[in-house]
Motif scaffolding. Structure first.
Motif, mmCIF file in Angstrom:
data_model
loop_
_atom_site.group_PDB
_atom_site.id
_atom_site.type_symbol
_atom_site.label_atom_id
_atom_site.label_comp_id
_atom_site.label_asym_id
_atom_site.label_seq_id
_atom_site.Cartn_x
_atom_site.Cartn_y
_atom_site.Cartn_z
ATOM 1 N N GLY A 55 42.472 28.054 -46.460
ATOM 2 C CA GLY A 55 42.652 27.905 -47.979
ATOM 3 C C GLY A 55 43.355 28.642 -48.312
ATOM 4 N N LEU A 140 42.229 21.654 -52.207
ATOM 5 C CA LEU A 140 42.054 22.169 -50.745
ATOM 6 C C LEU A 140 41.468 23.119 -50.838
ATOM 7 N N LEU A 143 37.844 23.936 -51.524
ATOM 8 C CA LEU A 143 36.547 23.599 -50.251
ATOM 9 C C LEU A 143 36.303 24.765 -49.883
ATOM 10 N N ARG A 148 36.513 22.323 -45.186
ATOM 11 C CA ARG A 148 37.688 22.368 -46.016
ATOM 12 C C ARG A 148 38.281 21.790 -44.241
ATOM 13 N N ALA A 182 32.918 17.396 -48.317
ATOM 14 C CA ALA A 182 34.569 17.832 -48.504
ATOM 15 C C ALA A 182 35.429 16.649 -49.565
#
Length: 194
Positions: A55, A140, A143, A148, A182
């Motif tokens: 992440g 991204l 998420l 993710r 997602a």
């Protein structure tokens, strides 16, 4: 130990499999320069995947990268070239990142159900071109970790749902559902309509 910081001197090139064989043999024989060359050749690509899986948390990605190359050093004498060295290292890296995520209480809490995503629901969608206000990498990062991971492994890394399900210890249907989720969250975050 090897330093995770990579110089920006030149982009890595496609590795010659014969060169990989020679480097592995030399590293197994104790040649640290050969192992460092393996590290420098493959760590930028692996780090990019780990960074996405984590992440955008650089420290977590660096830890996973270090774990990857520690595991590789220990397992290198048994490497049989059933796959390419790049594929083998990549898989070790993904496994290291997923172990990190599984160990995190955040992984279980944020993926327990929709009630854990109230903060995502309050995010304001943009009406303008998504590229002007938010790039894909930043989206991204927002998420949930499991969603993710599925998205990165499927859409970016090209894994099949059965491979993802096995790695993440979930059903194939759950992998598909997480991917759908997602993608929907990304579309909403980027201000796109379905």
């Amino acid at each position: 130990m090897l330093n995770a910081t990579m110089p920006a001197s030149r982009a890595p090139t496609e590795a010659d499999p014969a060169d990989d064989h020679a480097l592995v043999r030399a590293a197994v024989a104790g040649n640290m320069a050969a192992y460092e060359q393996i590290y420098r050749r493959y760590s930028p690509r692996i780090y990019a995947v780990l960074w996405r899986l984590c992440g955008g948390h650089a420290a977590r990605a660096e830890d996973a990268l270090q774990d990857t190359f520690l595991q590789a050093w220990k397992a290198l004498p048994g490497f049989r070239f059933d796959s390419s060295l790049a594929t083998w290292l990549h898989r070790l890296g993904v496994n290291a990142a997923l172990m990190e995520l599984r160990a995190s209480a955040h992984w279980q809490l944020t993926d327990a159900g929709e009630e854990g995503h109230d903060s995502l629901a309050t995010l304001v969608a943009v009406d303008r071109c998504a590229g002007t206000t938010l790039d894909l990498e930043r989206a991204l990062e927002t998420l949930p970790p499991r969603a993710r991971a599925v998205l990165v492994l499927h859409d970016i890394e090209g894994w099949k749902h059965h491979e993802i399900a096995e790695q993440l210890q979930m059903a194939v249907g759950s992998s598909k559902a997480q991917l759908h989720r997602a993608r929907g969250l990304l579309r909403a975050r980027l201000g796109e309509t379905a």
